[in-house]
Scaffold this active site. Sequence first.
Site, PDB file in Angstrom:
ATOM      1  N   HIS A  69       0.848  -1.183   0.000  1.00  0.00           N
ATOM      2  CA  HIS A  69       0.000   0.000   0.000  1.00  0.00           C
ATOM      3  C   HIS A  69       0.888   1.238   0.000  1.00  0.00           C
ATOM      4  O   HIS A  69       0.693   2.156  -0.775  1.00  0.00           O
ATOM      5  CB  HIS A  69      -0.922  -0.025   1.226  1.00  0.00           C
ATOM      6  CG  HIS A  69      -1.918   1.090   1.255  1.00  0.00           C
ATOM      7  ND1 HIS A  69      -2.895   1.200   2.195  1.00  0.00           N
ATOM      8  CD2 HIS A  69      -2.068   2.167   0.461  1.00  0.00           C
ATOM      9  CE1 HIS A  69      -3.624   2.287   1.974  1.00  0.00           C
ATOM     10  NE2 HIS A  69      -3.137   2.889   0.939  1.00  0.00           N
ATOM     11  N   GLU A 118       1.122   8.345  -3.725  1.00  0.00           N
ATOM     12  CA  GLU A 118       2.004   7.881  -2.648  1.00  0.00           C
ATOM     13  C   GLU A 118       3.283   8.722  -2.595  1.00  0.00           C
ATOM     14  O   GLU A 118       3.789   9.028  -1.523  1.00  0.00           O
ATOM     15  CB  GLU A 118       2.331   6.394  -2.829  1.00  0.00           C
ATOM     16  CG  GLU A 118       1.137   5.470  -2.600  1.00  0.00           C
ATOM     17  CD  GLU A 118       0.618   5.511  -1.160  1.00  0.00           C
ATOM     18  OE1 GLU A 118       1.418   5.478  -0.216  1.00  0.00           O
ATOM     19  OE2 GLU A 118      -0.620   5.584  -0.979  1.00  0.00           O
ATOM     20  N   HIS A 122       3.598  10.850   0.705  1.00  0.00           N
ATOM     21  CA  HIS A 122       4.532  10.196   1.640  1.00  0.00           C
ATOM     22  C   HIS A 122       5.989  10.268   1.178  1.00  0.00           C
ATOM     23  O   HIS A 122       6.883  10.488   1.983  1.00  0.00           O
ATOM     24  CB  HIS A 122       4.141   8.722   1.817  1.00  0.00           C
ATOM     25  CG  HIS A 122       2.724   8.522   2.235  1.00  0.00           C
ATOM     26  ND1 HIS A 122       2.260   8.847   3.493  1.00  0.00           N
ATOM     27  CD2 HIS A 122       1.643   8.052   1.553  1.00  0.00           C
ATOM     28  CE1 HIS A 122       0.957   8.560   3.573  1.00  0.00           C
ATOM     29  NE2 HIS A 122       0.555   8.081   2.414  1.00  0.00           N
TER      30      HIS A 122
END
Length: 259
Positions: A69, A118, A122
């Site tokens: 993920h 992502e 992040h």
Amino acid sequence: MAPPVAEGALPAWVAVLGCGLTLCCLGGAGPLWSSSHEWRKLILTQHWPPTVCKEVDSCRDTLDYWTIHGLWPDRAEECNRSWHFNLDEIKDLLRDMKIYWPDVIHPSSNRSQFWKHEWEKHGTCAAQVDALNSEKKYFGKSLDLYKQLDLNSVLLKFGIKPSINYYQLADFKDALTRIYGVVPKIQCLLPEQGEDVQTIGQIELCFTKEGFHLRNCTEPGEQLPYKQEAWLAEGASTEGLMVCEDGPLFYPPPTKTQR
Ligand SMILES: *[C@@H]1O[C@H](CO)[C@@H](O)[C@H](O)[C@H]1NC(C)=O
Ligand SMILES: *[C@@H]1O[C@H](CO)[C@@H](O)[C@H](O)[C@H]1NC(C)=O
Ligand SMILES: *[C@@H]1O[C@H](CO)[C@@H](O)[C@H](O)[C@H]1NC(C)=O
């Protein structure tokens, strides 16, 4: 563990675009992470496609292995809005990315939307450490850690495979703690109406910021971080994941492909 992945049968994150906005509002003042974008550990999050897909149509619920993920710094998001995702930078990684980091929820759309999300949410924070300070390093290291953990094999080694018979949370916890020497965070979907047990959906394992050593995700007495919210924001269909409760849990087999 290298199942074939159908070309073009992959991702995009539409829901995800909404969370950018939320974070933008919270960014400076949010109590959940510091405005200085400081973080202390990395969370490698893997999810189980049949659970992720439970209430999502046209989802890749036929995958029979845990997929990535994300690799998330624990207390920072969206650290550099001018560092845009560039797919070209990870072209050498695409083969692995498609297999191990598919966009399970949006299989028919532009898969790189998920990776873009992502990275921007992040990766731009992870990039504070030299070992992760480029897209190539960030995604490459995530894939390395995923392979190093080899969660799929670990579970099989303990005889834990998807089944219509229930497991106990302790089956997972004990196996993973024994192998990795740290406590994993295991997340479940709550039972829905007509169901009597929780369904395992996601497993988080944490690494130190320097050196990428496995470590516990929480210190004794530390409050659990904001991952529930993160999950919701990242486009899960509905109620989101909670830390699993002790007791029985369902590890759902993938749907058989209908061809
Ligand atoms: C943000 O990313 C841009 C583009 O990579 C870079 O030039 C800039 O130095 C970064 N800013 C910070 C604060 O890291
Ligand atoms: C898919 O998304 C990436 C990153 O957002 C973008 O660069 C690319 O042009 C998109 N491709 C298509 C076919 O839309
Ligand atoms: C990790 O957590 C477990 C259980 O809470 C504890 O026994 C162990 O000492 C912790 N390890 C470290 C390195 O803190």
